[in-house]
Design a protein around this motif. Sequence first.
Motif, PDB file in Angstrom:
ATOM      1  N   ALA B  34       0.837  -1.207   0.000  1.00 42.58           N
ATOM      2  CA  ALA B  34       0.000   0.000   0.000  1.00 42.58           C
ATOM      3  C   ALA B  34       0.872   1.258   0.000  1.00 42.58           C
ATOM      4  O   ALA B  34       0.585   2.234  -0.701  1.00 42.58           O
ATOM      5  N   THR B  35       1.964   1.235   0.761  1.00 38.78           N
ATOM      6  CA  THR B  35       2.872   2.388   0.796  1.00 38.78           C
ATOM      7  C   THR B  35       3.558   2.563  -0.559  1.00 38.78           C
ATOM      8  O   THR B  35       3.689   3.686  -1.065  1.00 38.78           O
ATOM      9  N   LEU B  36       3.971   1.433  -1.156  1.00 42.19           N
ATOM     10  CA  LEU B  36       4.587   1.484  -2.492  1.00 42.19           C
ATOM     11  C   LEU B  36       3.626   2.071  -3.514  1.00 42.19           C
ATOM     12  O   LEU B  36       4.022   2.878  -4.360  1.00 42.19           O
ATOM     13  N   GLU B  37       2.365   1.663  -3.429  1.00 33.31           N
ATOM     14  CA  GLU B  37       1.350   2.150  -4.372  1.00 33.31           C
ATOM     15  C   GLU B  37       1.268   3.683  -4.311  1.00 33.31           C
ATOM     16  O   GLU B  37       1.274   4.356  -5.340  1.00 33.31           O
ATOM     17  N   ILE B  38       1.208   4.214  -3.081  1.00 34.81           N
ATOM     18  CA  ILE B  38       1.103   5.675  -2.916  1.00 34.81           C
ATOM     19  C   ILE B  38       2.352   6.367  -3.467  1.00 34.81           C
ATOM     20  O   ILE B  38       2.264   7.355  -4.192  1.00 34.81           O
ATOM     21  N   VAL B  39       3.524   5.818  -3.149  1.00 29.27           N
ATOM     22  CA  VAL B  39       4.779   6.461  -3.565  1.00 29.27           C
ATOM     23  C   VAL B  39       4.960   6.373  -5.082  1.00 29.27           C
ATOM     24  O   VAL B  39       5.297   7.374  -5.731  1.00 29.27           O
ATOM     25  N   LEU B  40       4.718   5.202  -5.657  1.00 30.74           N
ATOM     26  CA  LEU B  40       4.935   5.033  -7.102  1.00 30.74           C
ATOM     27  C   LEU B  40       3.923   5.846  -7.906  1.00 30.74           C
ATOM     28  O   LEU B  40       4.276   6.469  -8.912  1.00 30.74           O
ATOM     29  N   ASP B  41       2.668   5.839  -7.480  1.00 29.19           N
ATOM     30  CA  ASP B  41       1.669   6.664  -8.177  1.00 29.19           C
ATOM     31  C   ASP B  41       1.961   8.148  -7.972  1.00 29.19           C
ATOM     32  O   ASP B  41       1.803   8.954  -8.886  1.00 29.19           O
ATOM     33  N   GLY B  42       2.387   8.485  -6.763  1.00 37.60           N
ATOM     34  CA  GLY B  42       2.690   9.888  -6.471  1.00 37.60           C
ATOM     35  C   GLY B  42       3.874  10.400  -7.275  1.00 37.60           C
ATOM     36  O   GLY B  42       3.954  11.583  -7.590  1.00 37.60           O
ATOM     37  N   ALA B  43       4.801   9.492  -7.628  1.00 32.77           N
ATOM     38  CA  ALA B  43       6.009   9.895  -8.364  1.00 32.77           C
ATOM     39  C   ALA B  43       5.678  10.483  -9.728  1.00 32.77           C
ATOM     40  O   ALA B  43       6.461  11.233 -10.295  1.00 32.77           O
ATOM     41  N   LEU B  44       4.502  10.151 -10.237  1.00 27.14           N
ATOM     42  CA  LEU B  44       4.088  10.652 -11.550  1.00 27.14           C
ATOM     43  C   LEU B  44       3.681  12.135 -11.477  1.00 27.14           C
ATOM     44  O   LEU B  44       3.657  12.823 -12.504  1.00 27.14           O
ATOM     45  N   GLY B  45       3.388  12.624 -10.266  1.00 24.11           N
ATOM     46  CA  GLY B  45       2.981  14.024 -10.102  1.00 24.11           C
ATOM     47  C   GLY B  45       1.574  14.259 -10.627  1.00 24.11           C
ATOM     48  O   GLY B  45       0.788  13.317 -10.771  1.00 24.11           O
ATOM     49  N   HIS B  46       1.267  15.551 -10.915  1.00 21.30           N
ATOM     50  CA  HIS B  46      -0.051  15.935 -11.445  1.00 21.30           C
ATOM     51  C   HIS B  46      -1.191  15.358 -10.602  1.00 21.30           C
ATOM     52  O   HIS B  46      -2.191  14.889 -11.134  1.00 21.30           O
TER      53      HIS B  46
END
Lengths: 161, 451
Positions: B34-46
């Motif tokens: 779940a933490t990875l999901e937030i970080v990896l999706d967040g890395a895309l910005g926007h």
Amino acid sequence: MSDASLPIEQVRWQWLPPWLRPRTVEHKGTGSMRLVETTLLVLAAVLLAVATVNDVGRSVSVNHRLVADLRTWRHYTGHDYHNISIDQQTFGLDSQREVLCANTSPGPPEARTQICLAIWGPVVKGRRTVHGGWYLPPRSVDLPANRYGCFGPGAAGICRR
Amino acid sequence: MSAVAYSERLPVRARSQRWAPALVGLLSLLLIAATLEIVLDGALGHSPLVPPSPDIAGWLEGIGERLGYRVFLIALLVSVGAYAGLVALSGRSSGESAGAAVMPWRWAIALVAALQLIVFAGPVLLSTDVFSYLAYARMGVEHGLNPYTHGPVAIVGDPVFKYVGKDWIHVATAYGPLYTLLSYPLAPLGLVGALWAMKLEALLASAGTLALIWRCACTRGLDPARAILIVGANPLYVIYGLGGAHNDLIMMLAMMAAVSLTIAPAPTRGREATAAATVVAGALIKATVAVLLPFMIVSRRRLGPIVGALAAIALGALVGYVAFGIHGIDVVAALNRDAAFVSTDSFATEIAHLVGKPGVFPIDHDLLKAALVLVILHLLWRTWRGYDWVAASGWALLAISVTSTWLLAWYILWPLPLAVVTRDRRLLVATLVVQALFVIHQISPLLAPVE
């Protein structure tokens, strides 16, 4: 126990009545203090929980309404814009009447002439009713002095120029 | 209970103890995923959940998708569920040998380290505060402006300005002079370098806090692995606190250093004076931690902490005055200004809505302050009569966050490190309940999606 056998720390406070003297270790007693504290904590937790759940319900209702307002603005103007500002203050926070403003032609937010719509009423088929509106010059905020071209009964008394 | 009923229950308990380690593994994986999901999706910005930022997580782009409210909230709820399960299981022994924990201490450390590193590697999450910290540092170092008399709007042309939250561009810093001076060396590193340095500072502060929690738990005969798990794997601590690189983590490091100094097996007068000075140092980072001082003094009832605190206040005031003038040491003005802010997540606002008011009024601020004073006086009385000062300080921090009209996720982290090193389990339960209510308050976009 005589004073002589007490630690220096406790001797220092002997002048205080017993119920006021400091303790190094808490006196267990009957546990009534702990019971009162725990009861108050449980009551506070119940209050916070009820307030939280109530506020979630309120937010859901507001979100539902604001999504309908955005759809209404797009349907009314025919523009599928996403940078639409929503103001809940003009008609009062609790009025459930919103003002939505956005550009009349493509461009950065507030960079073009803007059209504002006064929207209220129940959500029907995902939209609400437009009761009026006005225009704003480019790069201006929605203040009475900036409004012009008012239309509809909802804008009565709103325009100042 | 009869002997027969007891003997029938034994195999059931043995079975549950067999699957407990597997459950711990599953919950740990869920928490990491779940933490990875937030970080990896967040890395895309926007994303509305990831503030505009210099590209520091570009190397993670392409793995996830744009982080929306729905995915974020589901991931947050999964994290909270997995965390709750782990906390519950960590309190049980495996039953295979007396005292053997369901979650081995190495596993707890590895899980906490993995979560912290995942968030460290990713983008700034959920808050623009770190850009305010950088703006204040650059104002002082690059532009020769006093961050206690100017808001970031004074450096409109600086590259950091466009990343500062628009609510804060006119606001002078409310942080202590020690924090401002600590942030000054980061200003010349450039925006990207300074941002990484801020994230590293938060990570190191977190590691230090966890190490001190371990030490305090050992000293007090509590399970240290469980203590660091409860703090270091806490979703609000990881995602909001560390994800936003908040300076609250540095404040909590000072707080735990002070606690560690006083709960040593044989605290000397010098250690107690140093502990009080450390609390003052923490307050010169963020003022809230000053609330520990009266509890420490009332509990110790010796000159050491008073002398240590006064010496640190004098030194801090001198340094603050020399560096920033009178505004740099006018803590009361900064606290009064911040106390007037109102956030939608505060319990005060929720209760106002519950009783049919549109929001918090000035009279409510006064009532809340009065309630807070009563709670603190009661806690001081209890401490005088032998109650654990660390627990009393934790309750005071919890009371501050609950009565504050400006509540943010990282404020309800303050009492957590204290709650895991005290024997009053009510503090930990109350802190986790308040955190759970905060998370519940976030879920409305799941029930009525916003655009």
